[in-house]
Design an enzyme around this catalytic site. Structure first.
Site, PDB file in Angstrom:
ATOM      1  N   THR A 121      25.917   5.582 -29.926  1.00  0.00           N
ATOM      2  CA  THR A 121      26.052   4.164 -30.261  1.00  0.00           C
ATOM      3  C   THR A 121      25.949   3.358 -28.969  1.00  0.00           C
ATOM      4  O   THR A 121      26.787   3.518 -28.071  1.00  0.00           O
ATOM      5  CB  THR A 121      27.412   3.928 -30.948  1.00  0.00           C
ATOM      6  N   GLU A 149      23.690   6.824 -35.562  1.00  0.00           N
ATOM      7  CA  GLU A 149      24.249   7.776 -36.515  1.00  0.00           C
ATOM      8  C   GLU A 149      25.392   7.112 -37.304  1.00  0.00           C
ATOM      9  O   GLU A 149      26.235   6.456 -36.725  1.00  0.00           O
ATOM     10  CB  GLU A 149      24.770   9.013 -35.749  1.00  0.00           C
ATOM     11  N   ASN A 209      30.048  -0.850 -38.139  1.00  0.00           N
ATOM     12  CA  ASN A 209      31.419  -0.500 -37.774  1.00  0.00           C
ATOM     13  C   ASN A 209      32.318  -1.732 -37.702  1.00  0.00           C
ATOM     14  O   ASN A 209      33.484  -1.685 -38.087  1.00  0.00           O
ATOM     15  CB  ASN A 209      31.447   0.272 -36.448  1.00  0.00           C
ATOM     16  N   CYS A 261      35.458   5.511 -32.641  1.00  0.00           N
ATOM     17  CA  CYS A 261      34.361   4.559 -32.857  1.00  0.00           C
ATOM     18  C   CYS A 261      34.809   3.117 -33.090  1.00  0.00           C
ATOM     19  O   CYS A 261      34.432   2.235 -32.336  1.00  0.00           O
ATOM     20  CB  CYS A 261      33.496   5.039 -34.018  1.00  0.00           C
ATOM     21  N   LYS A 321      42.475  10.276 -38.885  1.00  0.00           N
ATOM     22  CA  LYS A 321      42.244  10.264 -40.321  1.00  0.00           C
ATOM     23  C   LYS A 321      42.236  11.711 -40.819  1.00  0.00           C
ATOM     24  O   LYS A 321      42.210  12.641 -39.991  1.00  0.00           O
ATOM     25  CB  LYS A 321      40.954   9.543 -40.678  1.00  0.00           C
ATOM     26  N   ARG A 328      41.669  10.652 -30.972  1.00  0.00           N
ATOM     27  CA  ARG A 328      41.283   9.540 -30.106  1.00  0.00           C
ATOM     28  C   ARG A 328      41.659   8.219 -30.789  1.00  0.00           C
ATOM     29  O   ARG A 328      41.270   7.968 -31.921  1.00  0.00           O
ATOM     30  CB  ARG A 328      39.780   9.593 -29.794  1.00  0.00           C
TER      31      ARG A 328
END
Ligand code: NAD
Length: 432
Positions: A121, A149, A209, A261, A321, A328
């Site tokens: 990204t 991605e 995102n 992310c 999650k 992270r």
């Protein structure tokens, strides 16, 4: 097709294994020798459902190999993917050091026409920077493609093999044709392949995102208002989600988004807008809400107990999650740090992230062997990740193990009325 994937993290390893699965010869490159040694023994260093099996099968078929030697991988491949990390830099922008270092190394090893695909990204303009770096190092012809991605950790293989869409930023028809050929096995069911300019492809990833992070923060604010006015966020969620314009996904309130992310991509998008003198105001608010949300559960505990000093709190869930071992930016990290500073003994359990957690907290917390072990003698249970295995516990066993039957549920796993019937004091998000 012979392809190389540089970077064998969550994205690179999944991409490499999936491209091998569809019949390509793939060499995965990483500069982390320990990682490559493990992968060569068929061991996957991260937890991602189904990945180890996919890697093992394609290794056995000799379609998937691992190396630390980038130059040979480049010489042997027609298409080279860059899938290294783009961590947050000091000013919030994406740090492109790894991407540009790899681009330089690729250029130095080139022995003919290559397609270099940026899968990391990266902000708008990076494909141009990659192009410049390569041009400086080689006279061989090449094309640079942006192919962001969209996989989700925890469901990465399915997402890669059956994508909602494939975005290809490529201006050169030869590179476009190679990319379409490569993705053809994954888009047979009709998933759209969207070919566009590199800038739009690069921006699309950040916009996706940022939109998802915005939905999460929006619902967290709705939940906070629900608590204040006596509404139930679950009812509100169902009512709005049934509107086709809104849809049901990403409407679950909780204790804030994390992971490698959303936080960094929201920061980076704000940053590259600011570089063009544009203040992305919504994203400022999204981050502010997320920061606040991560403090809510500990604040509720303080309110409930008065002082937390000397309390024992069991924690279920550490990963950012479920279905991953990735911690992270996990909300569990600042929360556990806050509990430890307040004098709490934390007894934590996560089905997959225990090894990673030990690296973060060391001996400052204790590590339980099961969900039930984590609540032994606890004054309260805090639920921080919504693993499926936490959803149907034996409540009477939990009650008998705990010092006081109190649950702070940051993921709304249980029905408040049932918890009351089961004899628990129950705090959740956006429900009275
Ligand atoms: P990661 O940290 O898990 O993996 C990166 C890998 O690159 C590591 O194994 C590292 O050793 C390797 N690497 C770094 N520098 C290298 C070099 N010079 N040569 C060879 N290898 C090198 O990262 P990730 O989560 O896979 O993310 C990679 C990129 O994909 C990031 O830009 C990220 O934002 C993006 N992305 C991630 C996800 C996700 O869910 N994790 C989803 C979509 C996009």
């Amino acid at each position: 097709m012979r392809i190389a994937v540089v970077g064998t993290g969550y994205v690179g390893l999944v991409a490499g294994a999936c491209f091998a699965e569809s019949g390509n010869d793939v060499v995965c490159v990483d500069n982390n020798q320990a990682k490559v040694r493990l992968l060569r023994r068929g061991k996957v260093p991260i937890y991602e459902p189904g990945l180890e099996e996919l890697v093992r099968r394609n290794r056995a078929e000799k379609r998937l190999t691992f190396t630390t030697t980038l130059a040979k991988a480049v010489r042997d491949s027609a298409v080279i993917f860059i899938a290294v990390g783009t961590p947050q830099g000091e000013d919030g922008s994406a740090d492109l050091k790894h991407v540009l270092d790899v681009a330089r190394e690729i250029a130095r090893a080139m022995n003919g026409y290559k397609v270099i695909v940026d899968k990391s990204t990266v902000p708008v303009g990076t494909s141009e920077k990659v192009r410049e770096v390569i041009r400086r190092e080689t006279t061989h012809p090449f094309s640079v493609v942006s192919n962001p991605e969209f996989l989700k950790q925890g469901a990465a293989i399915d997402d890669f093999l059956k994508p909602d869409r494939v975005v290809i930023g490529a201006e050169d028809p030869r590179a476009q044709a190679l990319m379409l050929e490569l993705y053809e096995p994954f888009t047979r069911t009709g998933a759209p392949v969207m070919v566009m300019d590199c800038a739009s492809a690069e921006l699309a990833k950040y916009a996706a995102n940022a939109m998802l992070a915005t939905r999460i923060s929006f619902m967290n604010e709705v939940a906070n208002v629900c608590e204040l006015v006596g509404a139930d966020v679950d009812q509100v969620r169902l009512a709005i989600g049934s509107d086709k314009r809104i849809g049901n996904s990403f409407l679950f309130p909780g204790i804030g988004y994390g992971g490698s992310c959303f936080p960094k991509d929201v920061q980076a998008m704000k940053r590259f807008a600011a570089d063009k003198d544009y203040s992305f105001k919504i994203l400022e608010a999204v981050e502010g809400v997320n920061k606040y949300q991560k403090t809510k559960l500990v604040a509720a505990m303080k309110k409930h107990f008065g002082s937390l000093k000397g309390k024992t709190i069991g924690v279920w869930g550490l990963a950012f999650k479920p279905r991953t071992d990735d911690m992270r930016e996990a909300p569990a990290v600042p929360m556990i740090e806050a509990l430890v500073s307040a004098g709490v003994s934390v007894q934590a359990f996560d089905p997959e992230a225990m090894r990673v957690a030990k690296g973060i907290f060391g001996s400052r917390i204790t590590y339980a062997t099961s969900a039930y072990d984590a609540v032994k003698g606890a004054d309260a249970l805090a639920i921080l990740t919504e693993w499926n295995e936490f959803r149907r516990p034996d409540f009477s066993r939990i009650r008998s193990l705990m010092r006081s039957p109190t649950v702070f549920d940051g993921r709304n796993l249980f029905v408040p009325a049932h918890m009351k019937q089961n004899g628990f004091t129950y705090y959740s998000i956006g429900r009275s």
